[in-house]
Scaffold this motif. Structure first.
Motif, PDB file in Angstrom:
ATOM      1  N   ARG A  51       0.552  -0.993  -0.137  1.00  0.00           N
ATOM      2  CA  ARG A  51      -0.048  -0.100  -0.143  1.00  0.00           C
ATOM      3  C   ARG A  51       0.932   1.301  -0.186  1.00  0.00           C
ATOM      4  NH1 ARG A  51      -5.691  -0.636   2.731  1.00  0.00           N
ATOM      5  NH2 ARG A  51      -6.058  -2.952   2.313  1.00  0.00           N
ATOM      6  N   GLU A  52       2.220   1.185   0.847  1.00  0.00           N
ATOM      7  CA  GLU A  52       3.041   2.361   0.732  1.00  0.00           C
ATOM      8  C   GLU A  52       3.549   2.570  -0.626  1.00  0.00           C
ATOM      9  OE1 GLU A  52       2.333   4.383   3.502  1.00  0.00           O
ATOM     10  OE2 GLU A  52       4.102   4.831   3.068  1.00  0.00           O
ATOM     11  N   GLN A  53       3.842   1.404  -1.139  1.00  0.00           N
ATOM     12  CA  GLN A  53       4.453   1.397  -2.641  1.00  0.00           C
ATOM     13  C   GLN A  53       3.636   1.959  -3.630  1.00  0.00           C
ATOM     14  OE1 GLN A  53       5.649  -2.619  -1.945  1.00  0.00           O
ATOM     15  NE2 GLN A  53       7.701  -1.911  -2.162  1.00  0.00           N
ATOM     16  N   ILE A  54       2.483   1.754  -3.470  1.00  0.00           N
ATOM     17  CA  ILE A  54       1.224   2.259  -4.499  1.00  0.00           C
ATOM     18  C   ILE A  54       1.461   3.836  -4.347  1.00  0.00           C
ATOM     19  CG2 ILE A  54      -1.108   2.856  -5.122  1.00  0.00           C
ATOM     20  CD1 ILE A  54      -1.609  -0.099  -4.384  1.00  0.00           C
ATOM     21  N   ARG A  55       1.628   4.336  -3.133  1.00  0.00           N
ATOM     22  CA  ARG A  55       1.504   5.834  -2.847  1.00  0.00           C
ATOM     23  C   ARG A  55       2.985   6.359  -3.498  1.00  0.00           C
ATOM     24  NH1 ARG A  55       2.063   8.862   1.043  1.00  0.00           N
ATOM     25  NH2 ARG A  55       3.375   7.469   2.349  1.00  0.00           N
ATOM     26  N   THR A  56       4.171   5.813  -3.205  1.00  0.00           N
ATOM     27  CA  THR A  56       5.456   6.331  -3.508  1.00  0.00           C
ATOM     28  C   THR A  56       5.963   6.185  -4.933  1.00  0.00           C
ATOM     29  OG1 THR A  56       6.289   4.500  -2.257  1.00  0.00           O
ATOM     30  CG2 THR A  56       6.086   6.380  -0.986  1.00  0.00           C
ATOM     31  N   ILE A  57       5.878   5.128  -5.536  1.00  0.00           N
ATOM     32  CA  ILE A  57       6.396   4.647  -6.628  1.00  0.00           C
ATOM     33  C   ILE A  57       6.416   5.910  -7.733  1.00  0.00           C
ATOM     34  CG2 ILE A  57       4.389   3.562  -8.033  1.00  0.00           C
ATOM     35  CD1 ILE A  57       7.342   1.851  -8.437  1.00  0.00           C
ATOM     36  N   ILE A  58       5.400   6.380  -8.124  1.00  0.00           N
ATOM     37  CA  ILE A  58       5.470   7.559  -9.106  1.00  0.00           C
ATOM     38  C   ILE A  58       6.468   8.597  -8.612  1.00  0.00           C
ATOM     39  CG2 ILE A  58       4.181   9.311 -10.396  1.00  0.00           C
ATOM     40  CD1 ILE A  58       4.052   6.413 -11.297  1.00  0.00           C
ATOM     41  N   PRO A  59       6.047   9.234  -7.336  1.00  0.00           N
ATOM     42  CA  PRO A  59       7.083  10.314  -6.927  1.00  0.00           C
ATOM     43  C   PRO A  59       8.362  10.066  -7.002  1.00  0.00           C
ATOM     44  CG  PRO A  59       5.139  10.082  -5.483  1.00  0.00           C
ATOM     45  CD  PRO A  59       4.997   9.006  -6.434  1.00  0.00           C
ATOM     46  N   VAL A  60       8.623   8.824  -6.429  1.00  0.00           N
ATOM     47  CA  VAL A  60      10.261   8.371  -6.374  1.00  0.00           C
ATOM     48  C   VAL A  60      10.628   8.141  -7.841  1.00  0.00           C
ATOM     49  CG1 VAL A  60      11.696   6.186  -6.073  1.00  0.00           C
ATOM     50  CG2 VAL A  60       9.855   7.189  -4.245  1.00  0.00           C
ATOM     51  N   VAL A  61       9.837   7.687  -8.825  1.00  0.00           N
ATOM     52  CA  VAL A  61      10.353   7.863 -10.328  1.00  0.00           C
ATOM     53  C   VAL A  61      10.676   8.874 -10.698  1.00  0.00           C
ATOM     54  CG1 VAL A  61       9.828   7.144 -12.589  1.00  0.00           C
ATOM     55  CG2 VAL A  61       9.492   5.404 -11.055  1.00  0.00           C
ATOM     56  N   LYS A  62       9.675  10.114 -10.475  1.00  0.00           N
ATOM     57  CA  LYS A  62       9.721  11.421 -10.872  1.00  0.00           C
ATOM     58  C   LYS A  62      11.090  12.177 -10.497  1.00  0.00           C
ATOM     59  CE  LYS A  62       6.646  15.133 -11.654  1.00  0.00           C
ATOM     60  NZ  LYS A  62       6.412  16.181 -10.593  1.00  0.00           N
ATOM     61  N   GLU A  63      11.316  12.104  -8.815  1.00  0.00           N
ATOM     62  CA  GLU A  63      12.337  12.408  -8.388  1.00  0.00           C
ATOM     63  C   GLU A  63      13.871  11.797  -8.945  1.00  0.00           C
ATOM     64  OE1 GLU A  63      11.792  14.570  -5.977  1.00  0.00           O
ATOM     65  OE2 GLU A  63      13.907  14.620  -5.105  1.00  0.00           O
ATOM     66  N   ALA A  64      13.939  10.679  -9.192  1.00  0.00           N
ATOM     67  CA  ALA A  64      14.899  10.023  -9.762  1.00  0.00           C
ATOM     68  C   ALA A  64      15.427  10.614 -11.166  1.00  0.00           C
ATOM     69  CB  ALA A  64      14.843   8.550  -9.925  1.00  0.00           C
ATOM     70  N   MET A  65      14.110  10.884 -11.994  1.00  0.00           N
ATOM     71  CA  MET A  65      14.631  11.560 -13.367  1.00  0.00           C
ATOM     72  C   MET A  65      14.935  13.095 -13.167  1.00  0.00           C
ATOM     73  SD  MET A  65      13.530   9.378 -15.732  1.00  0.00           S
ATOM     74  CE  MET A  65      13.075  10.159 -17.202  1.00  0.00           C
ATOM     75  N   GLU A  66      14.249  13.711 -12.185  1.00  0.00           N
ATOM     76  CA  GLU A  66      14.644  14.882 -12.037  1.00  0.00           C
ATOM     77  C   GLU A  66      16.261  15.165 -11.516  1.00  0.00           C
ATOM     78  OE1 GLU A  66      10.223  16.783 -11.393  1.00  0.00           O
ATOM     79  OE2 GLU A  66      11.503  16.818  -9.501  1.00  0.00           O
ATOM     80  N   LYS A  67      16.314  14.375 -10.519  1.00  0.00           N
ATOM     81  CA  LYS A  67      17.913  14.727  -9.878  1.00  0.00           C
ATOM     82  C   LYS A  67      18.947  14.042 -10.886  1.00  0.00           C
ATOM     83  CE  LYS A  67      17.516  14.557  -5.244  1.00  0.00           C
ATOM     84  NZ  LYS A  67      16.886  13.687  -4.079  1.00  0.00           N
ATOM     85  N   ALA A  68      18.621  13.244 -11.705  1.00  0.00           N
ATOM     86  CA  ALA A  68      19.418  12.864 -12.762  1.00  0.00           C
ATOM     87  C   ALA A  68      19.613  13.961 -14.090  1.00  0.00           C
ATOM     88  CB  ALA A  68      19.113  11.398 -13.173  1.00  0.00           C
ATOM     89  N   GLY A  69      18.603  14.712 -14.211  1.00  0.00           N
ATOM     90  CA  GLY A  69      18.250  15.933 -15.040  1.00  0.00           C
ATOM     91  C   GLY A  69      18.268  15.377 -16.463  1.00  0.00           C
ATOM     92  N   VAL A  70      17.545  14.151 -16.512  1.00  0.00           N
ATOM     93  CA  VAL A  70      17.293  13.321 -17.853  1.00  0.00           C
ATOM     94  C   VAL A  70      15.710  13.538 -18.285  1.00  0.00           C
ATOM     95  CG1 VAL A  70      19.247  12.034 -17.664  1.00  0.00           C
ATOM     96  CG2 VAL A  70      16.905  11.218 -16.824  1.00  0.00           C
ATOM     97  N   SER A  71      15.423  13.741 -19.558  1.00  0.00           N
ATOM     98  CA  SER A  71      14.180  13.515 -20.102  1.00  0.00           C
ATOM     99  C   SER A  71      13.751  12.129 -20.514  1.00  0.00           C
ATOM    100  CB  SER A  71      14.031  14.395 -21.140  1.00  0.00           C
ATOM    101  OG  SER A  71      14.811  13.974 -22.199  1.00  0.00           O
ATOM    102  N   LYS A  72      12.383  11.969 -20.589  1.00  0.00           N
ATOM    103  CA  LYS A  72      12.113  10.448 -21.106  1.00  0.00           C
ATOM    104  C   LYS A  72      12.771  10.088 -22.353  1.00  0.00           C
ATOM    105  CE  LYS A  72       7.371  11.135 -22.930  1.00  0.00           C
ATOM    106  NZ  LYS A  72       7.278  12.770 -22.818  1.00  0.00           N
ATOM    107  N   GLU A  73      13.021  11.314 -23.249  1.00  0.00           N
ATOM    108  CA  GLU A  73      13.415  10.697 -24.502  1.00  0.00           C
ATOM    109  C   GLU A  73      14.906  10.286 -24.588  1.00  0.00           C
ATOM    110  OE1 GLU A  73      12.084  13.661 -23.854  1.00  0.00           O
ATOM    111  OE2 GLU A  73      10.152  13.268 -25.009  1.00  0.00           O
ATOM    112  N   GLU A  74      15.704  10.448 -23.395  1.00  0.00           N
ATOM    113  CA  GLU A  74      17.190  10.329 -23.272  1.00  0.00           C
ATOM    114  C   GLU A  74      17.244   8.736 -22.729  1.00  0.00           C
ATOM    115  OE1 GLU A  74      19.722  13.833 -21.806  1.00  0.00           O
ATOM    116  OE2 GLU A  74      17.732  14.120 -21.284  1.00  0.00           O
TER     117      GLU A  74
END
Ligand code: KG4
Ligand code: ZN
Length: 337
Positions: A51-74
Protein backbone atom coordinates in the motif's frame (compact mmCIF):
# COMPACT_ATOMS: atom_id res chain seq x y z
CA UNK A 1 20.74 5.61 -19.94
CA UNK A 2 18.45 3.26 -18.08
CA UNK A 3 15.66 4.01 -15.62
CA UNK A 4 15.62 1.23 -13.00
CA UNK A 5 12.88 0.34 -10.54
CA UNK A 6 13.12 -1.76 -7.36
CA UNK A 7 10.14 -2.76 -5.22
CA UNK A 8 10.71 -6.32 -4.06
CA UNK A 9 10.23 -5.84 -0.30
CA UNK A 10 9.53 -2.76 1.84
CA UNK A 11 11.59 -0.35 -0.24
CA UNK A 12 10.54 1.59 -3.33
CA UNK A 13 13.49 2.69 -5.40
CA UNK A 14 14.18 4.34 -8.74
CA UNK A 15 17.54 5.16 -10.30
CA UNK A 16 18.99 6.46 -13.52
CA UNK A 17 22.23 4.75 -14.54
CA UNK A 18 24.60 4.69 -17.49
CA UNK A 19 27.34 2.36 -18.74
CA UNK A 20 30.87 3.54 -17.96
CA UNK A 21 34.14 1.80 -18.83
CA UNK A 22 33.09 -1.76 -18.07
CA UNK A 23 31.11 -0.64 -15.04
CA UNK A 24 28.12 1.54 -14.23
CA UNK A 25 27.73 5.17 -13.29
CA UNK A 26 24.83 6.23 -11.06
CA UNK A 27 23.16 9.50 -12.08
CA UNK A 28 20.48 9.32 -9.40
CA UNK A 29 19.30 6.80 -6.82
CA UNK A 30 16.13 7.49 -4.87
CA UNK A 31 14.58 5.30 -2.24
CA UNK A 32 11.50 5.50 -0.06
CA UNK A 33 11.23 2.94 2.71
CA UNK A 34 8.26 1.86 4.76
CA UNK A 35 10.59 0.26 7.37
CA UNK A 36 9.52 2.78 10.01
CA UNK A 37 5.94 1.63 9.73
CA UNK A 38 7.02 -2.00 10.11
CA UNK A 39 8.96 -1.27 13.32
CA UNK A 40 5.81 -1.53 15.37
CA UNK A 41 5.06 -5.01 13.95
CA UNK A 42 8.65 -6.26 14.33
CA UNK A 43 8.85 -7.19 10.64
CA UNK A 44 7.53 -6.40 7.18
CA UNK A 45 3.77 -6.67 6.78
CA UNK A 46 3.39 -7.36 3.04
CA UNK A 47 0.02 -5.69 2.59
CA UNK A 48 1.21 -2.55 4.40
CA UNK A 49 4.40 -2.45 2.31
CA UNK A 50 2.46 -2.73 -0.97
CA UNK A 51 0.00 0.00 0.00
CA UNK A 52 2.89 2.34 0.74
CA UNK A 53 4.51 1.47 -2.57
CA UNK A 54 1.39 2.37 -4.53
CA UNK A 55 1.67 5.81 -2.95
CA UNK A 56 5.40 6.31 -3.44
CA UNK A 57 6.30 4.71 -6.76
CA UNK A 58 5.43 7.61 -9.08
CA UNK A 59 6.98 10.37 -6.89
CA UNK A 60 10.16 8.27 -6.49
CA UNK A 61 10.48 7.71 -10.25
CA UNK A 62 9.85 11.41 -10.91
CA UNK A 63 12.46 12.38 -8.32
CA UNK A 64 15.06 10.02 -9.84
CA UNK A 65 14.49 11.49 -13.33
CA UNK A 66 14.71 15.07 -12.02
CA UNK A 67 17.81 14.47 -9.91
CA UNK A 68 19.56 12.88 -12.90
CA UNK A 69 18.41 15.79 -15.07
CA UNK A 70 17.20 13.53 -17.86
CA UNK A 71 14.10 13.57 -20.01
CA UNK A 72 12.15 10.47 -21.02
CA UNK A 73 13.54 10.82 -24.56
CA UNK A 74 17.04 10.20 -23.23
CA UNK A 75 16.05 6.98 -21.46
CA UNK A 76 16.93 3.94 -23.60
CA UNK A 77 15.24 1.24 -21.53
CA UNK A 78 13.29 0.60 -18.34
CA UNK A 79 14.62 -2.03 -15.92
CA UNK A 80 12.71 -3.65 -13.08
CA UNK A 81 13.38 -6.29 -10.45
CA UNK A 82 10.76 -9.00 -11.08
CA UNK A 83 11.73 -11.36 -8.22
CA UNK A 84 12.39 -12.76 -5.72
CA UNK A 85 10.20 -10.80 -3.32
CA UNK A 86 6.74 -10.17 -1.97
CA UNK A 87 4.07 -10.60 -4.61
CA UNK A 88 2.15 -7.39 -3.81
CA UNK A 89 5.32 -5.30 -3.80
CA UNK A 90 6.66 -6.90 -6.97
CA UNK A 91 3.40 -6.31 -8.80
CA UNK A 92 3.61 -2.57 -8.18
CA UNK A 93 7.16 -2.24 -9.52
CA UNK A 94 6.63 -4.58 -12.46
CA UNK A 95 3.29 -3.12 -13.57
CA UNK A 96 4.61 0.45 -13.23
CA UNK A 97 7.68 -0.42 -15.29
CA UNK A 98 5.53 -2.10 -17.95
CA UNK A 99 3.25 0.92 -18.12
CA UNK A 100 6.22 3.27 -18.56
CA UNK A 101 7.85 1.02 -21.15
CA UNK A 102 4.65 0.90 -23.18
CA UNK A 103 3.79 4.58 -22.82
CA UNK A 104 7.31 5.74 -23.66
CA UNK A 105 7.90 2.99 -26.23
CA UNK A 106 11.06 1.63 -24.56
CA UNK A 107 12.30 -1.92 -24.10
CA UNK A 108 11.81 -3.51 -20.66
CA UNK A 109 14.66 -5.33 -18.96
CA UNK A 110 13.60 -7.81 -16.27
CA UNK A 111 16.23 -8.13 -13.54
CA UNK A 112 16.71 -10.79 -10.87
CA UNK A 113 16.89 -8.91 -7.55
CA UNK A 114 19.56 -11.24 -6.10
CA UNK A 115 21.71 -10.95 -9.23
CA UNK A 116 21.30 -7.17 -8.92
CA UNK A 117 22.77 -7.28 -5.40
CA UNK A 118 25.86 -8.97 -6.89
CA UNK A 119 26.07 -6.46 -9.74
CA UNK A 120 26.24 -3.58 -7.22
CA UNK A 121 29.95 -4.45 -7.23
CA UNK A 122 30.21 -3.00 -10.73
CA UNK A 123 29.03 0.44 -9.63
CA UNK A 124 31.84 2.91 -10.14
CA UNK A 125 32.94 4.46 -6.90
CA UNK A 126 36.24 5.52 -5.40
CA UNK A 127 37.87 2.36 -6.68
CA UNK A 128 37.95 2.73 -10.44
CA UNK A 129 38.05 -0.98 -11.04
CA UNK A 130 35.60 -3.77 -11.85
CA UNK A 131 35.84 -7.35 -10.52
CA UNK A 132 37.87 -9.79 -12.60
CA UNK A 133 36.37 -13.23 -13.31
CA UNK A 134 36.16 -15.95 -12.28
CA UNK A 135 34.75 -14.57 -9.05
CA UNK A 136 33.24 -16.13 -5.93
CA UNK A 137 30.20 -14.24 -4.63
CA UNK A 138 28.72 -14.36 -1.14
CA UNK A 139 25.15 -13.12 -1.38
CA UNK A 140 23.60 -12.47 2.03
CA UNK A 141 20.23 -10.82 2.47
CA UNK A 142 17.06 -11.11 4.50
CA UNK A 143 15.73 -13.95 2.38
CA UNK A 144 18.81 -15.55 0.80
CA UNK A 145 22.28 -16.76 1.67
CA UNK A 146 24.15 -18.22 -1.29
CA UNK A 147 27.66 -18.73 -2.54
CA UNK A 148 27.97 -18.47 -6.29
CA UNK A 149 30.69 -18.83 -8.88
CA UNK A 150 30.72 -16.20 -11.62
CA UNK A 151 32.61 -17.71 -14.51
CA UNK A 152 31.80 -14.68 -16.65
CA UNK A 153 29.23 -11.88 -16.56
CA UNK A 154 26.63 -14.24 -18.01
CA UNK A 155 27.61 -17.66 -16.67
CA UNK A 156 26.86 -18.10 -12.97
CA UNK A 157 26.76 -21.28 -10.96
CA UNK A 158 25.29 -21.89 -7.49
CA UNK A 159 27.94 -23.64 -5.40
CA UNK A 160 26.57 -23.41 -1.86
CA UNK A 161 24.22 -21.76 0.58
CA UNK A 162 22.00 -22.13 3.58
CA UNK A 163 19.83 -25.18 4.15
CA UNK A 164 17.32 -23.24 6.19
CA UNK A 165 17.22 -19.61 7.37
CA UNK A 166 19.05 -16.83 5.59
CA UNK A 167 21.68 -14.95 7.62
CA UNK A 168 19.63 -11.73 7.58
CA UNK A 169 16.52 -13.61 8.64
CA UNK A 170 18.44 -15.04 11.60
CA UNK A 171 19.51 -11.52 12.64
CA UNK A 172 16.00 -10.11 12.18
CA UNK A 173 14.36 -12.89 14.22
CA UNK A 174 16.96 -12.74 16.99
CA UNK A 175 16.52 -8.97 17.19
CA UNK A 176 12.82 -9.49 17.70
CA UNK A 177 13.27 -11.82 20.69
CA UNK A 178 15.95 -9.49 22.05
CA UNK A 179 13.48 -6.63 22.01
CA UNK A 180 15.34 -4.74 19.27
CA UNK A 181 13.52 -3.03 16.38
CA UNK A 182 13.27 -4.13 12.74
CA UNK A 183 15.45 -4.44 10.67
CA UNK A 184 17.55 -6.45 13.10
CA UNK A 185 20.96 -6.46 11.41
CA UNK A 186 21.94 -2.83 12.04
CA UNK A 187 20.44 -2.95 15.57
CA UNK A 188 22.40 -6.06 16.53
CA UNK A 189 25.51 -4.42 15.11
CA UNK A 190 24.93 -1.31 17.23
CA UNK A 191 24.30 -3.34 20.40
CA UNK A 192 27.39 -5.51 19.72
CA UNK A 193 29.55 -2.41 19.35
CA UNK A 194 28.52 -1.32 22.85
CA UNK A 195 29.39 -4.68 24.45
CA UNK A 196 31.91 -4.66 27.27
CA UNK A 197 31.17 -7.85 29.18
CA UNK A 198 31.66 -11.46 28.17
CA UNK A 199 28.88 -14.06 28.17
CA UNK A 200 31.21 -16.82 29.34
CA UNK A 201 29.96 -19.25 26.69
CA UNK A 202 29.86 -19.60 22.91
CA UNK A 203 26.92 -19.90 20.56
CA UNK A 204 27.05 -22.70 17.96
CA UNK A 205 28.72 -22.17 14.57
CA UNK A 206 26.59 -24.65 12.60
CA UNK A 207 28.35 -26.78 9.95
CA UNK A 208 31.49 -24.64 10.13
CA UNK A 209 33.84 -27.62 10.15
CA UNK A 210 32.02 -29.62 7.49
CA UNK A 211 34.04 -29.79 4.33
CA UNK A 212 31.35 -28.37 2.05
CA UNK A 213 29.66 -25.07 1.25
CA UNK A 214 26.47 -25.78 3.17
CA UNK A 215 25.34 -23.40 5.88
CA UNK A 216 22.55 -23.41 8.47
CA UNK A 217 21.38 -20.57 10.66
CA UNK A 218 18.19 -21.86 12.26
CA UNK A 219 20.11 -23.65 15.07
CA UNK A 220 21.96 -20.44 15.86
CA UNK A 221 18.68 -18.56 16.00
CA UNK A 222 17.17 -21.22 18.27
CA UNK A 223 20.18 -21.01 20.60
CA UNK A 224 19.61 -17.26 20.98
CA UNK A 225 15.88 -17.73 21.53
CA UNK A 226 16.65 -20.35 24.23
CA UNK A 227 19.06 -18.01 26.00
CA UNK A 228 16.59 -15.16 25.98
CA UNK A 229 13.62 -17.21 27.18
CA UNK A 230 15.63 -18.90 29.96
CA UNK A 231 16.88 -15.58 31.28
CA UNK A 232 13.45 -13.90 31.28
CA UNK A 233 14.93 -10.45 32.04
CA UNK A 234 18.06 -9.61 30.10
CA UNK A 235 20.33 -6.95 31.52
CA UNK A 236 21.67 -4.42 29.04
CA UNK A 237 25.22 -5.76 29.16
CA UNK A 238 23.91 -9.31 28.61
CA UNK A 239 21.90 -8.24 25.56
CA UNK A 240 24.92 -6.47 24.14
CA UNK A 241 27.23 -9.42 24.81
CA UNK A 242 24.72 -11.81 23.26
CA UNK A 243 24.49 -9.60 20.16
CA UNK A 244 28.26 -9.54 19.87
CA UNK A 245 28.55 -13.32 20.14
CA UNK A 246 25.68 -13.82 17.66
CA UNK A 247 27.30 -11.52 15.12
CA UNK A 248 30.63 -13.23 15.68
CA UNK A 249 29.18 -16.73 15.18
CA UNK A 250 27.28 -15.74 12.04
CA UNK A 251 30.24 -13.86 10.58
CA UNK A 252 32.62 -16.76 11.24
CA UNK A 253 30.38 -19.21 9.38
CA UNK A 254 29.90 -16.87 6.39
CA UNK A 255 33.61 -16.04 6.16
CA UNK A 256 34.80 -19.63 6.66
CA UNK A 257 32.51 -20.99 3.94
CA UNK A 258 33.44 -18.21 1.51
CA UNK A 259 37.13 -18.93 2.07
CA UNK A 260 36.50 -22.65 1.46
CA UNK A 261 35.02 -21.65 -1.90
CA UNK A 262 38.06 -19.45 -2.58
CA UNK A 263 40.37 -22.39 -1.79
CA UNK A 264 38.48 -24.69 -4.07
CA UNK A 265 37.83 -22.40 -7.03
CA UNK A 266 40.85 -20.06 -6.88
CA UNK A 267 38.92 -17.01 -8.14
CA UNK A 268 40.45 -13.71 -9.23
CA UNK A 269 38.04 -11.79 -7.01
CA UNK A 270 35.54 -12.22 -4.18
CA UNK A 271 32.26 -10.30 -4.19
CA UNK A 272 30.21 -9.52 -1.13
CA UNK A 273 26.56 -8.62 -1.76
CA UNK A 274 23.11 -8.18 -0.19
CA UNK A 275 21.81 -6.28 2.84
CA UNK A 276 23.99 -8.17 5.33
CA UNK A 277 27.03 -7.00 3.31
CA UNK A 278 26.49 -3.71 5.20
CA UNK A 279 27.75 -5.46 8.35
CA UNK A 280 30.99 -3.79 9.42
CA UNK A 281 32.19 -6.94 11.19
CA UNK A 282 31.60 -9.10 8.11
CA UNK A 283 33.36 -6.57 5.85
CA UNK A 284 36.31 -6.41 8.21
CA UNK A 285 36.71 -10.19 8.73
CA UNK A 286 36.26 -11.07 5.06
CA UNK A 287 38.64 -8.24 4.17
CA UNK A 288 41.35 -9.69 6.45
CA UNK A 289 40.93 -13.22 5.16
CA UNK A 290 40.92 -12.20 1.49
CA UNK A 291 44.06 -10.16 2.03
CA UNK A 292 45.77 -13.16 3.64
CA UNK A 293 44.66 -15.33 0.73
CA UNK A 294 45.86 -12.74 -1.81
CA UNK A 295 42.49 -12.35 -3.52
CA UNK A 296 40.75 -9.04 -4.34
CA UNK A 297 37.60 -8.38 -2.33
CA UNK A 298 34.84 -6.18 -3.73
CA UNK A 299 32.09 -4.81 -1.50
CA UNK A 300 29.45 -2.29 -2.56
CA UNK A 301 29.34 1.06 -0.76
CA UNK A 302 26.92 0.88 2.20
CA UNK A 303 24.09 2.60 0.31
CA UNK A 304 24.27 -0.02 -2.46
CA UNK A 305 24.20 -3.01 -0.05
CA UNK A 306 20.62 -2.82 1.18
CA UNK A 307 17.81 -2.74 -1.37
CA UNK A 308 18.17 0.02 -3.95
CA UNK A 309 17.39 0.62 -7.62
CA UNK A 310 20.96 1.54 -8.65
CA UNK A 311 21.95 -2.13 -8.46
CA UNK A 312 18.97 -3.08 -10.63
CA UNK A 313 20.24 -0.56 -13.17
CA UNK A 314 23.74 -2.02 -12.94
CA UNK A 315 22.45 -5.52 -13.67
CA UNK A 316 20.37 -4.17 -16.57
CA UNK A 317 23.39 -2.46 -18.15
CA UNK A 318 25.76 -5.40 -17.78
CA UNK A 319 23.45 -8.41 -18.10
CA UNK A 320 20.58 -7.12 -20.27
CA UNK A 321 18.30 -10.12 -20.45
CA UNK A 322 15.63 -8.86 -22.85
CA UNK A 323 12.03 -9.91 -22.36
CA UNK A 324 8.85 -9.04 -24.12
CA UNK A 325 7.47 -6.23 -21.93
CA UNK A 326 3.96 -7.60 -21.79
CA UNK A 327 5.16 -11.08 -20.82
CA UNK A 328 7.14 -10.03 -17.73
CA UNK A 329 5.46 -11.27 -14.56
CA UNK A 330 6.56 -11.14 -10.94
CA UNK A 331 8.36 -14.27 -9.75
CA UNK A 332 8.30 -14.26 -5.93
CA UNK A 333 10.49 -17.39 -5.60
CA UNK A 334 13.20 -16.66 -8.17
CA UNK A 335 16.67 -18.04 -7.19
CA UNK A 336 19.94 -16.20 -7.71
CA UNK A 337 20.98 -18.55 -10.54
O1 KG4 B 1 19.09 -7.07 0.68
P1 KG4 B 1 18.20 -6.55 1.74
O2 KG4 B 1 18.12 -5.06 1.93
O3 KG4 B 1 16.74 -7.07 1.52
C1 KG4 B 1 16.52 -8.37 1.05
O4 KG4 B 1 16.68 -8.60 -0.17
O5 KG4 B 1 16.24 -9.22 1.92
O6 KG4 B 1 18.66 -7.23 3.10
C2 KG4 B 1 18.02 -6.99 4.29
C3 KG4 B 1 18.75 -7.70 5.40
C4 KG4 B 1 17.98 -7.67 6.72
O7 KG4 B 1 17.95 -8.97 7.25
C5 KG4 B 1 18.80 -6.72 7.58
O8 KG4 B 1 18.71 -7.02 8.95
C6 KG4 B 1 20.19 -6.96 7.04
O9 KG4 B 1 20.01 -7.08 5.66
N1 KG4 B 1 21.12 -5.84 7.32
C7 KG4 B 1 22.24 -5.95 8.07
C8 KG4 B 1 22.80 -4.66 8.15
N2 KG4 B 1 22.01 -3.80 7.43
C9 KG4 B 1 20.98 -4.55 6.94
N3 KG4 B 1 22.78 -7.01 8.68
C10 KG4 B 1 23.91 -6.80 9.38
N4 KG4 B 1 24.50 -5.59 9.53
C11 KG4 B 1 23.98 -4.49 8.93
N5 KG4 B 1 24.59 -3.31 9.08
ZN1 ZN C 1 17.66 -7.39 -1.31
Amino acid sequence: MILAIESTCDETGAAVVAAKKGGVEILSNEVASSAEIHVKYGGVVPEVAAREQIRTIIPVVKEAMEKAGVSKEEIEAIAVAYGPGLIGSLLIGVESAKALALAWDKPLIAVNHMAAHVMANWIKGERNEVPARPAVGLVVSGGHTDIILLKSLEKWEWIGGTRDDAAGECLDKCARVLGLPYPGGPEIEKAAEGASGDLGYRLPRPLIHEDNLEMSFSGLKEAVVREVTQKKELEDWERQALCKELLEALTEVLVEKTMMAVDKWQPKSVLLAGGVAASKRLRERLGQRCEEAGVRLFMPEFRYCTDNAAMVGAAAVLRPIKKNALEVRPEPSLEVV
